[in-house]
Design a protein around this motif. Structure first.
Motif, PDB file in Angstrom:
ATOM      1  N   VAL A 169       0.802  -1.223   0.000  1.00 37.31           N
ATOM      2  CA  VAL A 169       0.000   0.000   0.000  1.00 37.31           C
ATOM      3  C   VAL A 169       0.838   1.279   0.000  1.00 37.31           C
ATOM      4  O   VAL A 169       0.402   2.315  -0.508  1.00 37.31           O
ATOM      5  CB  VAL A 169      -1.007  -0.007   1.175  1.00 37.31           C
ATOM      6  N   SER A 170       2.063   1.236   0.531  1.00 38.69           N
ATOM      7  CA  SER A 170       2.865   2.465   0.577  1.00 38.69           C
ATOM      8  C   SER A 170       3.771   2.631  -0.636  1.00 38.69           C
ATOM      9  O   SER A 170       4.024   3.747  -1.073  1.00 38.69           O
ATOM     10  CB  SER A 170       3.703   2.516   1.868  1.00 38.69           C
ATOM     11  N   LYS A 171       4.237   1.498  -1.206  1.00 37.80           N
ATOM     12  CA  LYS A 171       5.208   1.607  -2.300  1.00 37.80           C
ATOM     13  C   LYS A 171       4.803   0.889  -3.584  1.00 37.80           C
ATOM     14  O   LYS A 171       5.513   0.968  -4.587  1.00 37.80           O
ATOM     15  CB  LYS A 171       6.572   1.079  -1.823  1.00 37.80           C
ATOM     16  N   ALA A 230      -8.142  -1.350  -0.843  1.00 39.80           N
ATOM     17  CA  ALA A 230      -9.566  -1.202  -0.506  1.00 39.80           C
ATOM     18  C   ALA A 230      -9.905  -1.900   0.818  1.00 39.80           C
ATOM     19  O   ALA A 230     -10.673  -1.381   1.631  1.00 39.80           O
ATOM     20  CB  ALA A 230     -10.430  -1.753  -1.637  1.00 39.80           C
ATOM     21  N   LYS A 231      -9.297  -3.069   1.049  1.00 35.93           N
ATOM     22  CA  LYS A 231      -9.560  -3.800   2.302  1.00 35.93           C
ATOM     23  C   LYS A 231      -9.030  -2.997   3.491  1.00 35.93           C
ATOM     24  O   LYS A 231      -9.681  -2.917   4.545  1.00 35.93           O
ATOM     25  CB  LYS A 231      -8.881  -5.166   2.228  1.00 35.93           C
ATOM     26  N   ILE A 232      -7.864  -2.395   3.327  1.00 33.83           N
ATOM     27  CA  ILE A 232      -7.278  -1.586   4.396  1.00 33.83           C
ATOM     28  C   ILE A 232      -8.151  -0.361   4.667  1.00 33.83           C
ATOM     29  O   ILE A 232      -8.395   0.005   5.818  1.00 33.83           O
ATOM     30  CB  ILE A 232      -5.853  -1.141   4.015  1.00 33.83           C
ATOM     31  N   GLU A 233      -8.636   0.274   3.593  1.00 38.62           N
ATOM     32  CA  GLU A 233      -9.514   1.433   3.756  1.00 38.62           C
ATOM     33  C   GLU A 233     -10.780   1.042   4.520  1.00 38.62           C
ATOM     34  O   GLU A 233     -11.287   1.801   5.348  1.00 38.62           O
ATOM     35  CB  GLU A 233      -9.895   2.008   2.387  1.00 38.62           C
ATOM     36  N   ARG A 256      -7.327   5.743  14.002  1.00 39.24           N
ATOM     37  CA  ARG A 256      -7.112   5.756  12.551  1.00 39.24           C
ATOM     38  C   ARG A 256      -5.717   6.275  12.216  1.00 39.24           C
ATOM     39  O   ARG A 256      -5.038   5.743  11.335  1.00 39.24           O
ATOM     40  CB  ARG A 256      -8.191   6.598  11.859  1.00 39.24           C
ATOM     41  N   GLN A 257      -5.285   7.327  12.926  1.00 41.22           N
ATOM     42  CA  GLN A 257      -3.976   7.913  12.668  1.00 41.22           C
ATOM     43  C   GLN A 257      -2.851   6.941  13.008  1.00 41.22           C
ATOM     44  O   GLN A 257      -1.852   6.850  12.289  1.00 41.22           O
ATOM     45  CB  GLN A 257      -3.821   9.211  13.465  1.00 41.22           C
ATOM     46  N   MET A 258      -3.035   6.196  14.108  1.00 38.77           N
ATOM     47  CA  MET A 258      -2.037   5.204  14.509  1.00 38.77           C
ATOM     48  C   MET A 258      -1.905   4.107  13.442  1.00 38.77           C
ATOM     49  O   MET A 258      -0.800   3.679  13.096  1.00 38.77           O
ATOM     50  CB  MET A 258      -2.444   4.590  15.857  1.00 38.77           C
ATOM     51  N   PHE A 259      -3.042   3.687  12.911  1.00 43.35           N
ATOM     52  CA  PHE A 259      -3.057   2.669  11.876  1.00 43.35           C
ATOM     53  C   PHE A 259      -2.358   3.189  10.616  1.00 43.35           C
ATOM     54  O   PHE A 259      -1.547   2.495   9.993  1.00 43.35           O
ATOM     55  CB  PHE A 259      -4.509   2.277  11.573  1.00 43.35           C
ATOM     56  N   GLU A 304       1.425   3.230  11.048  1.00 40.32           N
ATOM     57  CA  GLU A 304       2.002   1.891  10.917  1.00 40.32           C
ATOM     58  C   GLU A 304       2.198   1.514   9.450  1.00 40.32           C
ATOM     59  O   GLU A 304       3.138   0.801   9.090  1.00 40.32           O
ATOM     60  CB  GLU A 304       1.101   0.853  11.597  1.00 40.32           C
ATOM     61  N   LEU A 305       1.298   2.015   8.602  1.00 37.51           N
ATOM     62  CA  LEU A 305       1.372   1.714   7.170  1.00 37.51           C
ATOM     63  C   LEU A 305       2.212   2.723   6.393  1.00 37.51           C
ATOM     64  O   LEU A 305       2.339   2.628   5.170  1.00 37.51           O
ATOM     65  CB  LEU A 305      -0.051   1.681   6.577  1.00 37.51           C
ATOM     66  N   GLU A 306       2.771   3.701   7.122  1.00 41.28           N
ATOM     67  CA  GLU A 306       3.573   4.771   6.523  1.00 41.28           C
ATOM     68  C   GLU A 306       2.765   5.596   5.526  1.00 41.28           C
ATOM     69  O   GLU A 306       3.244   5.986   4.445  1.00 41.28           O
ATOM     70  CB  GLU A 306       4.822   4.198   5.837  1.00 41.28           C
ATOM     71  N   LEU A 307       1.502   5.897   5.911  1.00 42.03           N
ATOM     72  CA  LEU A 307       0.625   6.705   5.075  1.00 42.03           C
ATOM     73  C   LEU A 307       0.274   8.001   5.805  1.00 42.03           C
ATOM     74  O   LEU A 307       0.049   7.988   7.016  1.00 42.03           O
ATOM     75  CB  LEU A 307      -0.668   5.935   4.745  1.00 42.03           C
ATOM     76  N   GLU A 308       0.199   9.112   5.070  1.00 40.70           N
ATOM     77  CA  GLU A 308      -0.111  10.394   5.687  1.00 40.70           C
ATOM     78  C   GLU A 308      -1.610  10.581   5.889  1.00 40.70           C
ATOM     79  O   GLU A 308      -2.047  11.273   6.814  1.00 40.70           O
ATOM     80  CB  GLU A 308       0.427  11.536   4.814  1.00 40.70           C
ATOM     81  N   GLU A 309      -2.421  10.004   5.012  1.00 39.24           N
ATOM     82  CA  GLU A 309      -3.879  10.137   5.097  1.00 39.24           C
ATOM     83  C   GLU A 309      -4.524   8.921   4.442  1.00 39.24           C
ATOM     84  O   GLU A 309      -3.864   8.185   3.696  1.00 39.24           O
ATOM     85  CB  GLU A 309      -4.339  11.423   4.399  1.00 39.24           C
TER      86      GLU A 309
END
Length: 365
Positions: free
Chosen positions: A213-215, A239-242, A254-257, A260-265
């Motif tokens: 999801v990040s790269k 989509a499953k992660i969303e 949500r922010q913690m999750f 962990e995934l190295e996503l800003e939003e």
């Protein structure tokens, strides 16, 4: 301003899961083709952090973001252009949208069947492209036939339409989408009346697993290579992660999750913003004690046209617009401070509205 994006793709690529995340609607989502038969329609708010800042400064009774419609359209199969599966219904639904969000499966999961038995996003994209091209070819041939009678009279507009239709027919027969062909703005305005499916702007969404999801992954790289000539954006979303993010109750969770995934939003925020941009839309604001509100306008609109988004009377009786820039208002803290600094501008009918303008319209009907 009612605008629609249609989510399309083969069966079981994650369209309905993504739609649910976008709209908080509960479109049926199951592990077999044609689970979605009637298109689900959701009205979604466009995320805009500028509203948060305006709310802090103005302290209004309510805050209203701008919105757009997302349509979850039934999965397509080979032969749709000839009516196979739900082809005719699918193509009719997509014709009613302003832009296409094309979801491609870019993850392996033996528990979720693929309609063609294997994971290959390049093949999947080409299947849908071919079906849409075939339907456009059918439409443009009918257009050429109907124009043949008119051009005999020497009608200049019909002659121009016919010239463009012949160029389009040739490119479609070569396996090209209409949006890949270079046209002038004037020509695009004419072609838009043809209502061709492959002329619609497209955003490709690569639906990936958590690890990618990040790269991204190799599937995503294949898609990017395939579409680089289309001037189209490619987004990576799980989509499953969303869906998992949507289940979390608090912002902190949500922010913690996301961290962990190295996503800003959340990916759905990026998707909504990209779809908004795809439609060549921008936002202006009205700000007062009763409400702070975001309004959608088409890029290039004049002040009267933008006023007409609120009410047609505003456009008809337009006198002038009082305009502040968002950054000026936020940095100075109030309308009076902006005015004192000489930054509040009085604009007339020729003014082209800019994204982020804070506007107050004067009109007389």
């Amino acid at each position: 301003m009612s605008l629609k994006c249609g989510i399309v793709g083969l069966p079981n690529v994650g369209k309905s899961t993504l739609f649910n995340c976008l709209s908080n609607a509960k479109a049926q989502s199951a592990n077999f083709p044609f689970c979605t038969i009637e298109p689900n329609v959701g009205t979604i708010s466009v995320p805009d952090n500028r509203l948060i800042e305006l709310e802090k400064l103005v302290n209004p009774e309510k805050v209203l973001p701008t919105s757009m419609e997302i349509v979850d359209i039934a999965g397509l199969v080979k032969g749709a252009s000839k009516g196979e599966g739900l082809g005719n219904k699918f193509l009719a639904n997509i014709r009613e949208t302003d832009a296409i969000i094309h979801v491609l499966r870019c993850f392996d999961n033996g528990n979720i069947i693929h309609v063609d038995g294997s994971i290959n996003p390049v093949r999947d994209k080409e299947i849908i492209d071919i079906e849409l091209q075939l339907k456009d070819l059918e439409s443009i041939e009918k257009k050429i036939q109907s124009l043949s009678r008119i051009i005999k009279s020497g009608d200049k507009h019909a002659i121009k339409e016919n010239e463009l239709a012949l160029v389009i027919k040739d490119k479609l027969e070569q396996g090209k989408c209409v949006r890949e062909i270079e046209f002038s703005i004037e020509e695009k305005n004419i072609i838009s009346k043809f209502e061709l499916l492959t002329f619609k702007p497209v955003l490709y969404v690569c639906n990936v697993d958590e690890a990618s999801v990040s790269k991204g992954n190799n599937y995503v790289n294949q898609v990017k290579e395939l579409v680089k000539g289309e001037n189209a954006e490619v987004l990576i979303i799980g989509a499953k992660i969303e869906s998992d993010i949507m289940e979390l109750e608090t912002y902190d969770e949500r922010q913690m999750f996301l961290d962990e995934l190295e996503l800003e939003e959340p990916g759905v925020n990026r998707l909504i913003q990209s779809a908004y941009s795809l439609l060549e839309l921008s936002t202006y604001f009205t700000a007062g004690e009763k409400e702070v509100r975001a309004w959608t306008f088409k890029n290039g609109m004049t002040a009267p046209q933008a006023a007409g988004v609120i009410h047609t009377d505003f456009e008809k009786g337009f006198i002038r617009a009082e305009v502040m820039k968002y950054m000026d208002f936020v940095s100075m803290g109030s309308e009076s401070a902006v005015k004192d600094a000489g930054k509040l501008k009085i604009e007339g009918k020729e003014y082209i509205v800019v994204d982020g303008d804070i506007m107050h319209f004067r009109f007389n009907v």
